[in-house]
Write an enzyme that holds these catalytic residues in place. Sequence first.
Site, PDB file in Angstrom:
ATOM      1  N   GLU A  46       0.824  -1.221   0.000  1.00 56.81           N
ATOM      2  CA  GLU A  46       0.000   0.000   0.000  1.00 56.81           C
ATOM      3  C   GLU A  46       0.854   1.265   0.000  1.00 56.81           C
ATOM      4  O   GLU A  46       1.252   1.750   1.056  1.00 56.81           O
ATOM      5  CB  GLU A  46      -0.936   0.002   1.217  1.00 56.81           C
ATOM      6  CG  GLU A  46      -1.853   1.219   1.252  1.00 56.81           C
ATOM      7  CD  GLU A  46      -2.843   1.248   2.419  1.00 56.81           C
ATOM      8  OE1 GLU A  46      -2.861   0.291   3.229  1.00 56.81           O
ATOM      9  OE2 GLU A  46      -3.585   2.220   2.523  1.00 56.81           O
TER      10      GLU A  46
ATOM     11  N   LYS B  64      -2.463  -2.051  -3.175  1.00 57.97           N
ATOM     12  CA  LYS B  64      -3.524  -1.194  -2.616  1.00 57.97           C
ATOM     13  C   LYS B  64      -3.147   0.262  -2.840  1.00 57.97           C
ATOM     14  O   LYS B  64      -2.474   0.871  -2.007  1.00 57.97           O
ATOM     15  CB  LYS B  64      -3.701  -1.502  -1.126  1.00 57.97           C
ATOM     16  CG  LYS B  64      -4.727  -0.603  -0.429  1.00 57.97           C
ATOM     17  CD  LYS B  64      -5.205  -1.211   0.876  1.00 57.97           C
ATOM     18  CE  LYS B  64      -6.073  -0.243   1.646  1.00 57.97           C
ATOM     19  NZ  LYS B  64      -6.771  -0.865   2.773  1.00 57.97           N
TER      20      LYS B  64
ATOM     21  N   GLY C 268      -9.300   6.565   1.252  1.00 60.11           N
ATOM     22  CA  GLY C 268      -8.449   7.746   1.438  1.00 60.11           C
ATOM     23  C   GLY C 268      -9.112   9.052   1.826  1.00 60.11           C
ATOM     24  O   GLY C 268      -8.477  10.093   1.730  1.00 60.11           O
ATOM     25  N   GLY C 269     -10.383   9.021   2.219  1.00 57.10           N
ATOM     26  CA  GLY C 269     -11.061  10.258   2.570  1.00 57.10           C
ATOM     27  C   GLY C 269     -12.105  10.688   1.541  1.00 57.10           C
ATOM     28  O   GLY C 269     -12.740  11.735   1.679  1.00 57.10           O
TER      29      GLY C 269
HETATM   30  P1  13P Z   1      -9.421   4.124   3.986  1.00 57.20           P
HETATM   31  O1  13P Z   1     -10.259   3.401   2.983  1.00 57.20           O
HETATM   32  O2  13P Z   1     -10.219   4.768   5.089  1.00 57.20           O
HETATM   33  O3  13P Z   1      -8.432   5.053   3.341  1.00 57.20           O
HETATM   34  O4  13P Z   1      -8.580   3.036   4.758  1.00 57.20           O
HETATM   35  C1  13P Z   1      -7.975   2.038   4.052  1.00 57.20           C
HETATM   36  C2  13P Z   1      -6.733   1.664   4.720  1.00 57.20           C
HETATM   37  O5  13P Z   1      -6.521   0.513   5.033  1.00 57.20           O
HETATM   38  C3  13P Z   1      -5.746   2.715   4.959  1.00 57.20           C
HETATM   39  O6  13P Z   1      -4.523   2.150   5.242  1.00 57.20           O
END
Ligand code: 13P
Length: 341
Positions: A178, A220, A263-264
């Site tokens: 990620e 991710k 991501g918000g």
């Molecule tokens: P969000 O979808 O809230 O961004 O969280 C995903 C996540 O695992 C962030 O590391």
Amino acid sequence: MNLADLNKVAIAMTANGKGILAADESTGTIKKRFDAIATENTEDNRRDYRELMFRTAEAMKSYISGVILYDETIWQKAKDGTPLVKLIEQAGAIPGIKVDEGTKPLPNCPGELITMGLDKLPDRLPKYYEAGARFAKWRAVIDIGAGIPSYAAISTNAHALARYAALCQANQIVPIVEPEVLMDGEHDADQCYMVTEFMLKETFQQLYYQKVALEGIVLKPNMVVPGKKSSKKASVQEVAEKTVKLLKACVPGAVPGIAFLSGGQSDEEATAHLDAMNKIGNLPWNLTFSYGRALQAAPQKAWSGKAANVGAAQAAFIHRAKMNYLAAKGEWKADLEKKAA
Ligand code: 13P
């Protein structure tokens, strides 16, 4: 390493419209979420909240392929004594574990962060495997601002991601890789594109140098979106087209699946963007969701820390999970949201 088995897990995590529930908020992050619903951040409340999701049979069986857990949760038991990991397995989903230990300031790079947690990782991974985890997650954070990101931040974070991924595979655990480019700034979608491209190119270079088998990872990434404070908004179609173009340029077809973070973005934006990308079609990898906020904001609000609201929270979770499942197949329609409301 048994790559065929890693590949099977990576496909199961991302195929047939199913996606990942990111329920791996650290104790500090879940406090922020609980503060918003006036709920005390106790161990019991964290357990009750996560238990209600893992017991939502319809969502877990039909729409959710796997759940990312936080260290506390992987060892935790439901109120009746059943390990939470067992609830996930019984629903037919795969348990996973966040293994990074958060971020610290990156020396000599003001405003930039490096993800921590490599030192003890070779000792921790076998324990997580024994507890049932078949995949893991490590999040690198890249911010866009005046003069940043630096190459130092991009290269050190990509290096750490690849170190983590190689260690996971050596322990028969699929790494979710990620590299998150944040959407906090004033930048527009094209700046997000350029920075994400750099970060993805660097990440795949490091994965190659460190001999990570791409068939046994899940990527991710963030989508190509303007920063929240940008004056230049982007349409759903623009986000979808730019994100697909970027991923095609950076992500080898050997990668079985890509599962986005939200991501918000708002719940509906995150769904609409994923749907528009899958409607473009003809993609070399599965494209699905690995949402935290965009899956949980609605159930959290419905629950608000009260046992009496568990049914409403589960209904909200089913709805969001189903919308994202449809989006992962390119079959979502905006009026499905209105009907539910
Ligand atoms: P969000 O979808 O809230 O961004 O969280 C995903 C996540 O695992 C962030 O590391």
